[in-house]
Design an enzyme around this catalytic site. Structure first.
Site, PDB file in Angstrom:
ATOM      1  CG  ASP A 207      44.545  99.994 -48.157  1.00 44.39           C
ATOM      2  OD1 ASP A 207      44.001  99.287 -49.020  1.00 44.39           O
ATOM      3  OD2 ASP A 207      45.577  99.652 -47.551  1.00 44.39           O
TER       4      ASP A 207
ATOM      5  CG  ASP B 179      44.364  93.912 -45.795  1.00 37.82           C
ATOM      6  OD1 ASP B 179      43.779  93.383 -44.834  1.00 37.82           O
ATOM      7  OD2 ASP B 179      44.242  93.518 -46.969  1.00 37.82           O
TER       8      ASP B 179
END
Length: 259
Positions: free
Chosen positions: A13, A15
């Site tokens: 991922d 963020d």
């Protein structure tokens, strides 16, 4: 439980893992550098459908993270691929930014508000009442309802913003139609990403900062999962979930030596 095969491909991922509120997480640059030097397939994933991979490459580059465009996978790209598989050459009424509209154009979709095959809801910082009203009327007239991701809120410097999941709930309340969410935690996004880099689930890992999206999606797609504690899921929340990550680490820096 059978012992997993060595990790040959990495999905992570963005963020909360590589960056937090516009600042790189310590160790993120070393992790990306090690991945590139190793030659192992990898993808940086995001449920945010606002930006194109080229946009995200530039945004990451400005904070010192050099992620090639071809190694970025967004919910907009996954949504476009899903629609291309389901109904090639179709039409869509899209609510979103360039990340979504560009992805739809690239698969040959025509954007139209005249009897479209789909209403596709993505992320935007300027949801308009007029556009939502049009979407509701089109869905009531038979258009299929697709949403890029189920995230209810998004971050901003001023605080939380309503995101795709919240706006989808409004449309569902008005139409009685639930959308099909393509992004995490739908394992479809992970499997499509793995296919894009020629990777296999049994030799791949997913790194995320959220148990409810990243870890769940990785687990359901058959990947080894790593939860980092630099994002949304806090240490005292980990055991509240009915499923577990393969490993919990403080940050991405703890995984550099695993590559």
């Amino acid at each position: 439980m059978a012992e997993r095969k060595p990790i040959e491909s990495w999905l992570t991922d963005m963020d909360g893992v590589l960056m937090h509120e516009g600042v790189p997480v310590p160790g993120a640059d070393a992790f990306i550098k090690r991945l590139k030097e190793s030659g192992r397939p990898f993808l940086v994933l995001t449920n945010n459908s606002i930006y194109t991979p080229r946009d995200l490459h530039a945004r990451l580059g400005r904070i010192g993270l050099d992620v090639p465009t071809e190694n970025i996978w967004t919910s907009a790209l996954a949504t476009a691929q899903f629609l291309d598989d389901q109904r090639p050459g179709g039409t869509a009424y899209a609510i979103g930014e360039a990340g979504l509209t560009t992805a739809l154009h690239d698969i040959g979709y025509v954007l139209s508000d005249s009897e479209p095959d789909y209403v596709v809801l993505g992320e935007t910082r300027t949801y308009s009442f007029e556009a939502l009203t049009k979407a509701i009327r089109l869905i009531n007239s038979g258009a299929r309802f697709i949403a890029t991701n189920p995230d209810e809120i998004g971050p901003s410097a001023e605080g939380a913003l309503p995101a795709t999941g919240s706006v989808a709930a409004l449309i569902t309340k008005a139409t009685g139609q639930e959308p099909y969410f393509v992004g995490k935690p739908n394992p479809l996004m992970m499997r499509a990403g793995l296919n894009a880099i020629g990777a296999h689930s049994e030799t791949s890992a997913m790194i995320g900062d959220r148990m409810d999206t990243d870890v769940r999606a990785g687990m359901e797609a058959g990947l080894e999962t790593f939860l980092v504690l630099t994002g949304l899921t806090k240490p005292d929340e980990v055991d509240r979930f009915p499923y577990r990550a393969s490993s919990v680490v403080d940050s991405i820096a703890d995984l550099v030596e695993r590559i």
